[in-house]
Design a protein around this motif. Structure first.
Motif, PDB file in Angstrom:
ATOM      1  N   ARG A   5      -4.545   1.461 -10.800  1.00  0.00           N
ATOM      2  CA  ARG A   5      -4.726   2.701 -10.068  1.00  0.00           C
ATOM      3  C   ARG A   5      -5.779   3.583 -10.712  1.00  0.00           C
ATOM      4  NH1 ARG A   5       0.262   6.245  -9.199  1.00  0.00           N
ATOM      5  NH2 ARG A   5      -0.847   7.767 -10.472  1.00  0.00           N
ATOM      6  N   ALA A   8      -9.091   2.539  -9.587  1.00  0.00           N
ATOM      7  CA  ALA A   8      -9.377   2.991  -8.224  1.00  0.00           C
ATOM      8  C   ALA A   8      -9.742   4.468  -8.206  1.00  0.00           C
ATOM      9  CB  ALA A   8      -8.166   2.738  -7.330  1.00  0.00           C
ATOM     10  N   PHE A  85      -3.206  -0.861  -8.294  1.00  0.00           N
ATOM     11  CA  PHE A  85      -3.544  -0.150  -7.054  1.00  0.00           C
ATOM     12  C   PHE A  85      -3.152  -1.019  -5.873  1.00  0.00           C
ATOM     13  CE2 PHE A  85      -6.821   0.755  -3.785  1.00  0.00           C
ATOM     14  CZ  PHE A  85      -6.462   2.062  -3.515  1.00  0.00           C
ATOM     15  N   LEU A  86      -3.433  -2.300  -6.000  1.00  0.00           N
ATOM     16  CA  LEU A  86      -3.091  -3.254  -4.953  1.00  0.00           C
ATOM     17  C   LEU A  86      -2.548  -4.508  -5.619  1.00  0.00           C
ATOM     18  CD1 LEU A  86      -5.937  -3.389  -2.281  1.00  0.00           C
ATOM     19  CD2 LEU A  86      -3.511  -3.041  -1.894  1.00  0.00           C
ATOM     20  N   PRO A  87      -1.244  -4.770  -5.533  1.00  0.00           N
ATOM     21  CA  PRO A  87      -0.729  -6.039  -6.049  1.00  0.00           C
ATOM     22  C   PRO A  87      -1.342  -7.202  -5.268  1.00  0.00           C
ATOM     23  CG  PRO A  87       1.053  -4.504  -5.509  1.00  0.00           C
ATOM     24  CD  PRO A  87      -0.203  -3.918  -4.976  1.00  0.00           C
ATOM     25  N   HIS A  90      -0.283  -7.951  -1.656  1.00  0.00           N
ATOM     26  CA  HIS A  90      -0.731  -6.886  -0.753  1.00  0.00           C
ATOM     27  C   HIS A  90      -2.212  -7.017  -0.485  1.00  0.00           C
ATOM     28  CE1 HIS A  90       2.785  -3.937  -1.669  1.00  0.00           C
ATOM     29  NE2 HIS A  90       3.184  -5.130  -1.339  1.00  0.00           N
ATOM     30  N   ARG A  93      -2.984  -9.545   2.155  1.00  0.00           N
ATOM     31  CA  ARG A  93      -2.702  -9.102   3.525  1.00  0.00           C
ATOM     32  C   ARG A  93      -3.751  -8.132   4.028  1.00  0.00           C
ATOM     33  NH1 ARG A  93       3.204  -8.980   2.684  1.00  0.00           N
ATOM     34  NH2 ARG A  93       2.977  -6.926   1.758  1.00  0.00           N
ATOM     35  N   VAL A  94      -4.088  -7.130   3.164  1.00  0.00           N
ATOM     36  CA  VAL A  94      -5.043  -6.117   3.588  1.00  0.00           C
ATOM     37  C   VAL A  94      -6.414  -6.749   3.822  1.00  0.00           C
ATOM     38  CG1 VAL A  94      -6.236  -4.020   2.869  1.00  0.00           C
ATOM     39  CG2 VAL A  94      -3.798  -4.233   2.493  1.00  0.00           C
TER      40      VAL A  94
ATOM     41  N   VAL B 223      -0.064  -2.398   7.074  1.00  0.00           N
ATOM     42  CA  VAL B 223      -0.230  -3.824   6.789  1.00  0.00           C
ATOM     43  C   VAL B 223       0.124  -4.105   5.343  1.00  0.00           C
ATOM     44  CG1 VAL B 223      -1.927  -5.658   6.535  1.00  0.00           C
ATOM     45  CG2 VAL B 223      -1.957  -4.220   8.549  1.00  0.00           C
ATOM     46  N   GLN B 224      -0.327  -3.218   4.454  1.00  0.00           N
ATOM     47  CA  GLN B 224      -0.099  -3.438   3.035  1.00  0.00           C
ATOM     48  C   GLN B 224       1.386  -3.468   2.717  1.00  0.00           C
ATOM     49  OE1 GLN B 224      -0.958  -0.271   0.406  1.00  0.00           O
ATOM     50  NE2 GLN B 224       0.181  -1.417  -1.098  1.00  0.00           N
ATOM     51  N   LYS B 429      -3.964   6.560  -0.325  1.00  0.00           N
ATOM     52  CA  LYS B 429      -3.284   5.893  -1.441  1.00  0.00           C
ATOM     53  C   LYS B 429      -3.433   6.689  -2.727  1.00  0.00           C
ATOM     54  CE  LYS B 429      -2.042   2.042  -2.371  1.00  0.00           C
ATOM     55  NZ  LYS B 429      -1.762   0.700  -2.844  1.00  0.00           N
ATOM     56  N   LEU B 430      -4.560   7.374  -2.879  1.00  0.00           N
ATOM     57  CA  LEU B 430      -4.800   8.115  -4.118  1.00  0.00           C
ATOM     58  C   LEU B 430      -4.473   9.600  -3.953  1.00  0.00           C
ATOM     59  CD1 LEU B 430      -8.149   6.487  -5.290  1.00  0.00           C
ATOM     60  CD2 LEU B 430      -5.853   6.005  -6.085  1.00  0.00           C
TER      61      LEU B 430
END
Lengths: 171, 502
Positions: A5, A8, A85-87, A90, A93-94, B223-224, B429-430
């Motif tokens: 995170r 990001a 931030f993004l496992p 996930h 999928r994204v 989606v996430q 998200k942030l």
């Protein structure tokens, strides 16, 4: 590689700061001072962009400071900047969804909206929803016809068409 | 004519067969938009604006505002039945609404939510009715410096009162202002910040940005999370509805308090989301059995819903009277007003009384219609969420891109939607707030113009913003809103830390 995170946060701060710098350059070309008729065209964007750069730097500094702190102290389980931030699952999928959406936009530009929408909805129902291809395609086609009726027939707003529609006599 | 006569005149405009039909259509469309993930009130309204060019402005605003109310109702439906807030402002409703529905009392939870929303909305509209005339009288005294001060106030309130970090709000706000200045400058006629791209000559449309930020961005978040809707039974039992109605007067104190919170947050740019959270928090603190919140307490539904809707309706007042919207949806509607050729602000009351009072009267009618419609159609709309996401998701994507294309028939806008979808996803998200970006895009030109005019009047001295009591007062309030909330919060937490660690 997983994005954390704080990474990001740093990336976003750099991008918004970059936007600010770009706007400063753009505004500087227009003149940021005072002309005969009050402020010049670049005056307002110039100062706004300076604020943007300042706020981005603040966010950047904060992300780095909290990162350093988190390395020294035991992590806060609810709000840990070292969290991903993004496992990985996930991210998959994204990325898939984004890729399909981008393909849909490119398809719209090449084949027109109706064909691209049919293919996009059909593909998604088939590959991701586990429906049979023809069910997906017919769902997409029904949706495309509904769009046609709503936009072109009822509201008379033409949507983007490709090479296929003229063959069916639709312009 | 007094406000009451004007309101009666408004009812004569609002209650016609065409307008009643538009209200029903608007509320139903709003319900769809509120229930589906990825389509919320702001981008639902954005998608509809290009379709309203054929209508006269009064009918158009009735349709759009009805859609807004419908979306607010729809958002609470999914919060209660699926534990998925359809709107950011109905997040607080999930805390007690979903547990209550899971205990087998879904009709009770839904009725509580809808009726208290309706009551909240009515409280909000009554305040608008009472204040509208006065607010516009007050605003008639405004010149360019006062207008700039009001815009500054709106921006300052977002920074000071928002729940996000001030620096992040500032980034969002200034990004919006920069986007607004792309293209032709209306004052000097210069072409700005296009960097040689001809696609940017016409500027960046805020409608396209809203569709990207709120539509695609929210879809990406959905989606996430991976979509597994676990719904509870959504049948409505009429006997339970009546029983709940009889139960409602018991929560009068919660309702009144939440309504007032909502009204305050709606008029100042706090917005419905902040209002519903704040009201939920206050209700929890005020309750004697505080611990039971989160397990299906009725007050936990009444409080956020009342505040959400009273804030949503009250957001219309500053938009109409001052031209300063206090929520993202109100900002989009105000953009629509300007596209239809109307100028929001005090002159609107003088030049377009039919429009203003027709809208205010329609708000009474469409909210009543909304409560009835939503109770009657909930099972149907809940069924929408049982459609697999792999089908409904791409359909929402297509609708978003179609909506963006209809704004200006430009293919470049499709790429913009994609780009802003990514921005919206990363920003939310942030914890970067999105509403200030939209507000800044809609107000950017007006803020710059009023600044420009003030500078011409004063020959370049910033002193003009403190030249008379009115503008000084507004500037002082703005500066207080900018600085006080965060510094007070900081001081309080420092003091608390000192007490814990002696």
């Amino acid at each position: 590689m997983t994005v954390k995170r704080y990474q990001a946060e740093i990336g976003t701060a750099l991008v918004t700061g970059g936007l600010g710098v770009a706007a400063i350059i753009g505004a500087a070309e227009l003149g940021t001072g005072w002309g005969d008729h009050g402020p010049q065209a670049g005056y307002f964007p110039f100062w706004v962009a300076i604020v943007l750069v300042g706020a981005s730097l603040w966010n950047l500094g904060r992300a780095i400071v909290t990162h350093r702190q988190a390395l020294r102290t035991p992590p806060d389980p609810l709000d840990d900047p070292e969290d991903p931030f993004l496992p990985r699952d996930h991210l998959g999928r994204v990325a898939m969804f984004l890729a399909a959406m981008t393909a849909f936009v490119i398809g719209t530009l090449m084949l027109g909206l109706y064909v691209a929408a049919t293919l996009y909805i059909g593909w998604s129902a088939w590959r991701q929803g586990g429906f049979r291809p023809w069910i997906g395609l017919s769902l997409g086609a029904i949706f495309a016809v509904a769009l046609y009726v709503i936009f072109e027939v009822t509201f008379q707003i033409p949507l983007l068409k490709g090479p296929l529609e003229p063959l069916l006599g639709i312009y | 004519m007094g406000n009451f006569d004007l309101l009666m005149h408004g009812f004569s405009i609002a209650i016609t067969p065409t307008h009643l039909m538009l209200m029903v259509a608007g509320v139903l469309m709003g319900l769809v938009v509120g229930v589906l993930p990825g389509l919320g009130a702001p981008n639902g309204v954005s998608l509809l604006i290009p379709l309203t060019f054929a209508l006269d402005p009064t009918s158009a605003i009735i349709l759009l505002s009805s859609m807004y109310w419908g979306a607010l109702f729809g958002g609470s439906t999914t919060s209660i039945l699926f534990n998925i807030p359809g709107e950011p402002s109905s997040v607080a409703t999930t805390f007690d609404g979903y547990p209550m529905a899971r205990n087998g009392e879904s009709t009770r939870a839904l009725t509580l939510a809808f009726v208290s929303s309706g009551v909240g909305a009515l409280m909000g509209i009554m305040v608008i009715t009472l204040l509208a005339g006065w607010a516009s009288q007050f605003a008639l005294k405004f010149g360019a410096p006062e207008y700039f001060a009001v815009y500054f106030l709106a921006f300052a309130a977002f920074i000071g009162m928002g729940s996000a970090s001030p620096a992040k709000t500032l980034v969002s706000l200034t990004t919006g202002l920069i986007l607004a200045s792309v293209g032709m400058d209306t004052v000097t006629g210069a072409i700005r910040l296009t960097y040689g791209f001809s696609d940017l000559l016409g500027g960046v449309s805020f409608l396209v940005v809203v569709i990207g930020l709120f539509g695609i961005g929210e879809l990406l978040s959905t989606v996430q999370e991976g979509l597994r809707f676990r719904g509870v039974n959504s049948k409505i039992d009429l006997r339970d509805v009546l029983k709940t109605l009889a139960e409602l007067p018991r929560y009068w104190a919660t309702t009144l308090r939440s309504g007032l919170i909502g009204i305050w947050m709606g008029i100042t740019p706090g917005g419905p989301t902040a209002a519903s959270f704040m009201s939920y928090g206050v209700a929890r603190q005020a309750s004697r059995k505080g611990a039971a919140f989160g397990t299906g307490r009725p007050e936990g539904i009444v409080a956020p819903e009342t505040a959400d809707h009273s804030a949503g309706t009250c957001a219309m007042l500053p938009m109409l009277a001052l031209g300063v919207p206090s929520s993202a949806t109100a900002a989009v509607m105000m953009g629509g007003l300007m596209i239809w050729g109307l100028t929001p602000g005090p002159m609107l009351f003088a030049t377009q009384p039919d429009f203003v009072w027709g809208l205010i009267a329609s708000m009474y009618v469409s909210n009543l219609l909304g409560v009835i419609l939503v109770l009657a159609t909930v099972p149907m709309f809940a069924a929408l969420l049982r459609i697999p996401f792999t089908i409904i998701g791409p359909m929402i994507v297509v609708i978003c891109f179609v909506g963006a294309y209809t704004v200006g028939s430009a293919t470049f806008d499709l790429w913009l939607v994609l780009a802003f979808g990514l921005v919206g996803y990363v920003f939310s998200k942030l914890d970067y707030p999105l509403a200030p970006l939209i507000l800044a895009m809609v107000l950017g030109h007006k803020a710059e113009n009023s600044f420009h005019q003030s500078m011409l009047l004063s020959d370049g001295s910033l002193g003009i913003f403190f030249a008379n009591p009115l503008v000084t007062g507004i500037m002082m309030v703005a500066l207080a809103l900018l600085i006080l909330p965060k510094t007070l919060g900081l001081a309080l937490s420092l003091r608390r830390r000192k007490e814990i660690a002696p």
